[in-house]
Structure formats: structure tokens, C-alpha cells
Design a protein around this motif. Structure first.
Motif, PDB file in Angstrom:
ATOM      1  N   THR A   1       0.901  -1.358   0.277  1.00  0.00           N
ATOM      2  CA  THR A   1      -0.199   0.245  -0.063  1.00  0.00           C
ATOM      3  C   THR A   1       0.807   1.024   0.001  1.00  0.00           C
ATOM      4  N   ILE A   2       2.262   0.793  -0.013  1.00  0.00           N
ATOM      5  CA  ILE A   2       3.028   1.983  -0.200  1.00  0.00           C
ATOM      6  C   ILE A   2       3.392   2.144  -1.343  1.00  0.00           C
ATOM      7  N   ALA A   3       3.667   3.688  -1.874  1.00  0.00           N
ATOM      8  CA  ALA A   3       4.169   3.807  -3.231  1.00  0.00           C
ATOM      9  C   ALA A   3       5.527   3.479  -2.973  1.00  0.00           C
ATOM     10  N   VAL A   4       6.567   3.304  -3.059  1.00  0.00           N
ATOM     11  CA  VAL A   4       7.904   2.931  -2.703  1.00  0.00           C
ATOM     12  C   VAL A   4       8.756   4.062  -3.695  1.00  0.00           C
ATOM     13  N   ALA A   5       9.687   4.557  -3.434  1.00  0.00           N
ATOM     14  CA  ALA A   5      10.220   5.617  -4.361  1.00  0.00           C
ATOM     15  C   ALA A   5      11.871   5.365  -4.477  1.00  0.00           C
TER      16      ALA A   5
ATOM     17  N   ASN B   1      20.078  -6.988   8.967  1.00  0.00           N
ATOM     18  CA  ASN B   1      18.346  -7.859   8.813  1.00  0.00           C
ATOM     19  C   ASN B   1      17.414  -6.626   9.189  1.00  0.00           C
ATOM     20  N   HIS B   2      17.724  -5.373   9.128  1.00  0.00           N
ATOM     21  CA  HIS B   2      16.682  -4.431   8.866  1.00  0.00           C
ATOM     22  C   HIS B   2      16.370  -4.289   7.447  1.00  0.00           C
ATOM     23  N   THR B   3      15.309  -3.492   7.154  1.00  0.00           N
ATOM     24  CA  THR B   3      15.000  -2.734   5.820  1.00  0.00           C
ATOM     25  C   THR B   3      14.526  -1.604   6.126  1.00  0.00           C
ATOM     26  N   LEU B   4      14.739  -0.225   4.972  1.00  0.00           N
ATOM     27  CA  LEU B   4      13.593   1.407   5.062  1.00  0.00           C
ATOM     28  C   LEU B   4      13.615   1.304   4.227  1.00  0.00           C
ATOM     29  N   VAL B   5      12.346   1.765   3.689  1.00  0.00           N
ATOM     30  CA  VAL B   5      11.623   2.146   2.271  1.00  0.00           C
ATOM     31  C   VAL B   5      11.641   4.325   2.708  1.00  0.00           C
ATOM     32  N   LEU B   6      11.442   4.657   1.787  1.00  0.00           N
ATOM     33  CA  LEU B   6      11.160   5.959   1.402  1.00  0.00           C
ATOM     34  C   LEU B   6      10.178   5.733   0.561  1.00  0.00           C
TER      35      LEU B   6
ATOM     36  N   ARG C   1      19.190  -1.650 -18.563  1.00  0.00           N
ATOM     37  CA  ARG C   1      18.615  -0.197 -17.873  1.00  0.00           C
ATOM     38  C   ARG C   1      17.481  -0.889 -16.938  1.00  0.00           C
ATOM     39  N   PRO C   2      17.179  -0.243 -15.989  1.00  0.00           N
ATOM     40  CA  PRO C   2      16.394  -0.685 -14.889  1.00  0.00           C
ATOM     41  C   PRO C   2      14.789  -1.083 -15.537  1.00  0.00           C
ATOM     42  N   LEU C   3      13.745  -1.654 -14.976  1.00  0.00           N
ATOM     43  CA  LEU C   3      12.493  -1.481 -15.397  1.00  0.00           C
ATOM     44  C   LEU C   3      11.750  -0.483 -15.141  1.00  0.00           C
ATOM     45  N   VAL C   4      11.112   0.676 -15.090  1.00  0.00           N
ATOM     46  CA  VAL C   4      10.612   1.570 -14.591  1.00  0.00           C
ATOM     47  C   VAL C   4       9.080   0.907 -13.959  1.00  0.00           C
ATOM     48  N   CYS C   5       8.824   0.942 -12.505  1.00  0.00           N
ATOM     49  CA  CYS C   5       7.360   0.276 -12.335  1.00  0.00           C
ATOM     50  C   CYS C   5       7.590   1.481 -11.371  1.00  0.00           C
ATOM     51  N   SER C   6       7.824   2.549 -11.004  1.00  0.00           N
ATOM     52  CA  SER C   6       7.324   3.177  -9.286  1.00  0.00           C
ATOM     53  C   SER C   6       6.264   3.840  -9.886  1.00  0.00           C
ATOM     54  N   ARG C   7       5.389   4.489  -8.465  1.00  0.00           N
ATOM     55  CA  ARG C   7       4.063   4.990  -9.358  1.00  0.00           C
ATOM     56  C   ARG C   7       4.080   6.070  -9.819  1.00  0.00           C
ATOM     57  N   GLU C   8       5.485   7.434  -8.931  1.00  0.00           N
ATOM     58  CA  GLU C   8       5.406   8.279  -9.737  1.00  0.00           C
ATOM     59  C   GLU C   8       5.667   8.304 -10.664  1.00  0.00           C
TER      60      GLU C   8
END
Length: 581
Positions: free
Chosen positions: A136-140, A147-152, A417-424
Motif C-alpha cells: 500500500t506504500i508508493a515506494v520510491a 537484518n533491517h530494511t528502510l523504504v522511502l 537499464r532498470p525497468l520503470v515500475c514506480s507509481r510516480e
């Protein structure tokens, strides 16, 4: 151009590449590749037919094959991820994550500290589990540490989960988190995680750091971060790193050190100096930021949060390597060899790991990139099995590359080049086609939306381009002016805007409508000598939302600008032009 070092050149894959075998033909269709784990012990790859495979040691079930069987020596089909349109894979020390084209997230591996973010009490999971709260998060941006993960997210909000004994999540606590948790609002533009510390870069060019500081990872002496309730030097909330310039454009965490790259091309580092990662000596701790090499200006840097190798590319395209292999800074410059920084990491890493997932080809179902023609024939089966991609020798898959010359222009394989998949990015990709004849911006064909409110807004953006009435930045090329607005540039491409701010010269403009009243405006002037007026005009015009007018004289330079400022859509437009012409 060199082949990608992620296929035949990697020892763990080479034995599977015998000509005529099913493995060989499967290798021909690899579009996504990740090599990670201790001594590159795990390999996961996906094919253009949307099948996902894994093989290797399978520690903690890191291959995601729904089995704890060890030493899987041949590629085995992942029945959970196959068919899900996986576009990227990320990994921490003991956990893995997959992102799909529809922004669904899966996690598997060790879950002792809540590392998978799935609220599941199990110690580990060999089967990829859906992380519902992350979907549910629009991950940028996302970064995995020990053993930890951060998302913006796209609005600057930070979320995190996993191990938090040292405050590495930055939530002002030391409690482990078992599902994505909101940490804070921020003006961060990127995140990076080490084993037990984290860092972030703000839109203003500042670097923040938090987590453990026993080895100076946070850029200060451990005694300054002692807490009575904790036996280690720790910090459980983001704070600025003192001693760094405020014009940084990259912040990267190694296992127990941190590096920052400024807009001037200088690299600063602090923390544990294992294997000469910070200075030539093999050991030692640097508690405050120190300059890595004052005689080199870097364009980009890279390091692994789990490895001892760092890489930098200078502004004059010289490759530098320092850390475990080689043990002292070295460089090589070969104008006939062009590699991305991620490819270089795989090539020079002692264990042939990939710094991140290689995106080698597009999904067949996506079919948006005309860089190659593909003919695929597969057998439809009801039950997935290891060999369902190639069931008979009559099946064929041919890839005809037609853009070898374009590859050399871009400086890396197009399919890398990476796939473009972000909602933005979904909105950005809907380019507005227009014809303005270099002066008239009133005629345009808006394909972005039929929403009248969006149309009104875009009309204002269009009409403001190259207008001297309210512009606050002007580019001067060969005596000709291009009038722009810093707010638009900052929203559209922060990297480009930061570069403009670093080189701009302020000019005070006194506008007097009458003798009794004067308004003073400050306008930034930037003189461009590297590019022609037409090239730079089309680039800035593209940033305002116009379809660029590409021709033989500006195409190569526009590709270079697209590469420098990460404008993949502009590169795609140039590629299409080259194909047609």
C-alpha cells in the motif's frame, strides 16, 4: 563492448551453459539476475517468459523455493514468484524481497528479528510471503541492511522493519519491528543501510546517519553517542553528520563505514577502515569525515553494505577500486571498454557477487522497448516444472541485436537499464507531445490526461517555459538565452537542479516601473559551453514536459544528458529516433 559479467563470466553459472542443453537455452532468456549470499552462494534469476529460478546453498531458504534443502546445484523453478512479473529483487544479510510490476512485495528467508516484515512469528520462511502492508506504500527507494530494511515513499515518508537493537530503524526506540512501520516525515531523497547503521541524503544535500556508532559509522566519536540505557554507542533517530559539506549528492553505507559524494566530485568517508576502504592503511577507525582523494573528482561511487569493495568513477571516466580487492586504490582507463558501476562491482568482487540485481532484458509482456526483436515459442502447461520453459528441441528463441552502435553511445547496454515500475514514474512516462517551433508554446497535443484541472495546470507550465517575465534562472549558450524556473527544475529533476545551484552566478535585476518604486529580483545565470544551444534547449524543454525535437546533430548529446541525469525516457526517445533513421 564487454559482455555483462553476470552470465558466462561467473563461475557459479558457467557449468550450466553447455551448448544445446536446456540450461543453455534458459540462459539465453535471462532478463533479471541476482547473485548474493556468503561467497556468492545463492543465485536467483528470472526469464523473459516470467519464470523465476534459483540455485545455490539456500541458507535460511534464501532461494525462496519453498524448501530448506541445501546445495541445490541446478536451477529450480520458483512456483510462487513465477508468473508474478517480478521486476526487481533486493536482499539483506539473511532475507530477500521481490517487487512485482503491480507493486506487490514478497519476502523470504530469516525472520528472527521481523526481517521479512510480514508479522509472522516463524523463525524463517522458505516460501515468498506477501508483505501486504508494504504493497500500500508508493515506494520510491528501498535499502536492506544486515537484518533491517528502510523504504522511502514518493512523499518523503520513511518506513522500516526488522532488527532495531542499535536504533538502526531511526524510530526513537530499540525494539525490533515485525511489519512496515512509519518512522518519520522527511525531505530525504535516498536511503542506505549498513549492517547495523543507516544513512540518508536530503534534497538540500545534507547527510543524516543513525544506528550503531562503535566504529565511527555516524561520523562522530562513540563517546558522544553513549546512552545510559545501552551498553553500545548508538543513536535511534536521524541526525545530520557534522563535518560534511551541505552539497552532497550521494550517501552510501558500507558494512561499518559511510561514504558521501559532493556535487564538487569529492568523496568523504568515515567509520571502520577495514582493508583500506577509507585510507591506504589496512586498519584503523575514522570518527569524523575525511577526504578520500583530493586530486580526483568523482561522478559516482558505489559500495556494498555486506562487502569490502568500493568503486568510483571519476568525471573523466576513470575507474577507481579500493578495499579488499585490490587492497589499495587503483584505476584503469580503457576507452574501448564501457561498464556500468554495477557491472564493475561484479567483475572486481572477489566472489563475483552483484552489487544489486541486474536487469538484462524487458518482460515479454511489457513490450515497450524497441532495442531488440524477440521471437519466443513456448509450450503451455498446466503444472509448472523445472523444464516447462523448453520442453522440446523444436522450440526457439532468437534475439537479434540491432543497436550495437547505440550501446556505445549510451555507455552501457540498453537492456541493462532498470525497468520503470514506480507509481510516480507512471505519470512522467505520459509525455506531452507538442510542436512549438522553438518559440510558440501555445500549440500542443496533451496526452497526459483529459482532466481539465490537470490541463489548466499544464497550460501554465507550458506557457512559462522560456518566458523572461517571471523566470529566476537563465541559461546562456552562444549568446542566446533560455529562461526557466528553479521550482519546476527542482520538482522535475533534483539532480539537475542541484547542479544548477552549484554553478549559478547571481545577478541582481532592478525593475523600475516608475521613479517612486523599484523591485529587486535575483536571477541565476548559467553559461553553458559543453552543449550547443539546440541540444540544451531541447533538454530543458523536455524537462518542462514537451516532446523533445531530436535530430542528427543533437541526438548523441541528448543521450549523454539523459545518462548523466537519469532520464531514461529521454534516452528511449533518442533510441527510437536512431532506429527510424
Amino acid at each position: 563492448m564487454d559482455r555483462l559479467p553476470s552470465a558466462d563470466d561467473i563461475p557459479s553459472i558457467r557449468p550450466l551453459m553447455a551448448n544445446g542443453s536446456n540450461d543453455s537455452r534458459r540462459h539465453q532468456s535471462i532478463r533479471l539476475l541476482s547473485i548474493f549470499g556468503n561467497q556468492a552462494s545463492e543465485v536467483i534469476f528470472a526469464t523473459v517468459e516470467d519464470k523465476v529460478y534459483g540455485f545455490g546453498h539456500n541458507r535460511y531458504g534464501l532461494l525462496g523455493l519453498s524448501t530448506d534443502e541445501a546445495d541445490i546445484r541446478r536451477p529450480r523453478l520458483n512456483t510462487t514468484l513465477s508468473g508474478q512479473q517480478v521486476v526487481n529483487i533486493y536482499w539483506s544479510y539473511d532475507s530477500c524481497f521481490a517487487r512485482t510490476l503491480t507493486d506487490q512485495w514478497y519476502g523470504w528467508g530469516l525472520n528472527m528479528y521481523g526481517s521479512l516484515g510480514v508479522r509472522t512469528p516463524t523463525q524463517w520462511s522458505t516460501k515468498p510471503l506477501l508483505i501486504e502492508e508494504l504493497s500500500t506504500i508508493a515506494v520510491a527507494d528501498i535499502s536492506c541492511g544486515g537484518n533491517h530494511t528502510l523504504v522511502l515513499d514518493t512523499d518523503g515518508r520513511v518506513y522500516g522493519w526488522g532488527h532495531n537493537k542499535f536504533g538502526q530503524l531511526g524510530d526513537q526506540s530499540f525494539n525490533n519491528v515485525f511489519a512496515p512501520k512509519f518512522i518519520c516525515d522527511s525531505d530525504f531523497q535516498s536511503l542506505s543501510c549498513g549492517i547495523n547503521h543507516s544513512a540518508a541524503l536530503t534534497t538540500r544535500g545534507q547527510v543524516y546517519a543513525w544506528g550503531i556508532n562503535e566504529k565511527g559509522q555516524l561520523g562522530c566519536h562513540p563517546d558522544g553517542e553513549r546512552q545510559s540505557a545501552h551498553k553500545y554507542s548508538v543513536r535511534n533517530e536521524p541526525r545530520p553528520v557534522r563535518g560534511l559539506p551541505d552539497n552532497c549528492r550521494q550517501a552510501i553505507c558500507g558494512p561499518d563505514y559511510t561514504m558521501a559524494l559532493t556535487s564538487d566530485g569529492l568523496v568523504y568517508a568515515f567509520g571502520f577502515n577495514s582493508w583500506g576502504l577509507i585510507r591506504g592503511q589496512m586498519t584503523g577507525i575514522y570518527y569524523t569525515p575525511c577526504l578520500l582523494a583530493d586530486n580526483v573528482r568523482f561522478d559516482t561511487i558505489a559500495a556494498s553494505r555486506l562487502g569490502r569493495l568500493a568503486i568510483g568513477v571519476s568525471v573523466d571516466n576513470v575507474y577507481y577500486f579500493w578495499g579488499r580487492e585490490p587492497s589499495t586504490p587503483e584505476y584503469e582507463c580503457d576507452p574501448n571498454r564501457v561498464l556500468t558501476i554495477d557491472q564493475m562491482y561484479a567483475r572486481y568482487s572477489r566472489t563475483n557477487k552483484t552489487l544489486k540485481t541486474f536487469i538484462l532484458k524487458e518482460l515479454v509482456t511489457k513490450a515497450v522497448n524497441k532495442t531488440f526483436t524477440m521471437t519466443t515459442t513456448t509450450t503451455t502447461t498446466d503444472v509448472l516444472n523445472d523444464d516447462d520453459v523448453y520442453d522440446s528441441g523444436d522450440e526457439s528463441q532468437s534475439i537479434t541485436t540491432t543497436l550495437s552502435d547505440v550501446n556505445s553511445l549510451i555507455g552501457k547496454p540498453i537492456i541493462d537499464r532498470p525497468l520503470v515500475c514506480s507509481r510516480e514514474t507512471t505519470v512522467v512516462n505520459q509525455v506531452i507531445k507538442t510542436s512549438d517551433n522553438n518559440s510558440n508554446n501555445s500549440s500542443h497535443n496533451k496526452s497526459i490526461s483529459d482532466n481539465p484541472f490537470v490541463s489548466i495546470f499544464m497550460d501554465k507550465i507550458f506557457s512559462s517555459f522560456n518566458s523572461s517575465i517571471d523566470s529566476d534562472i537563465v541559461f546562456i549558450i552562444d549568446g542566446q538565452h533560455i529562461h526557466c524556473h528553479q521550482t519546476v527544475l527542482r520538482l522535475r529533476n533534483k539532480m539537475f537542479w542541484q547542479k544548477c545551484r552549484s554553478v549559478a552566478v547571481e545577478v541582481v535585476n532592478n525593475n523600475s516601473n516608475n521613479n517612486n518604486m523599484k523591485t529587486v529580483e535575483t536571477i541565476d545565470e548559467i553559461h553553458i559551453t559543453t552543449y550547443s544551444y539546440d541540444t540544451f534547449y531541447q533538454f530543458v524543454r523536455y524537462l518542462y514536459g514537451f516532446e523533445p525535437e531530436i535530430n542528427d546533430s543533437n541526438c548523441k548529446s541528448l543521450i549523454k544528458l539523459g545518462k548523466v541525469y537519469d532520464e531514461d525516457l529521454l534516452i528511449d526517445r533518442c533510441i527510437e529516433y536512431l532506429i527510424k533513421n
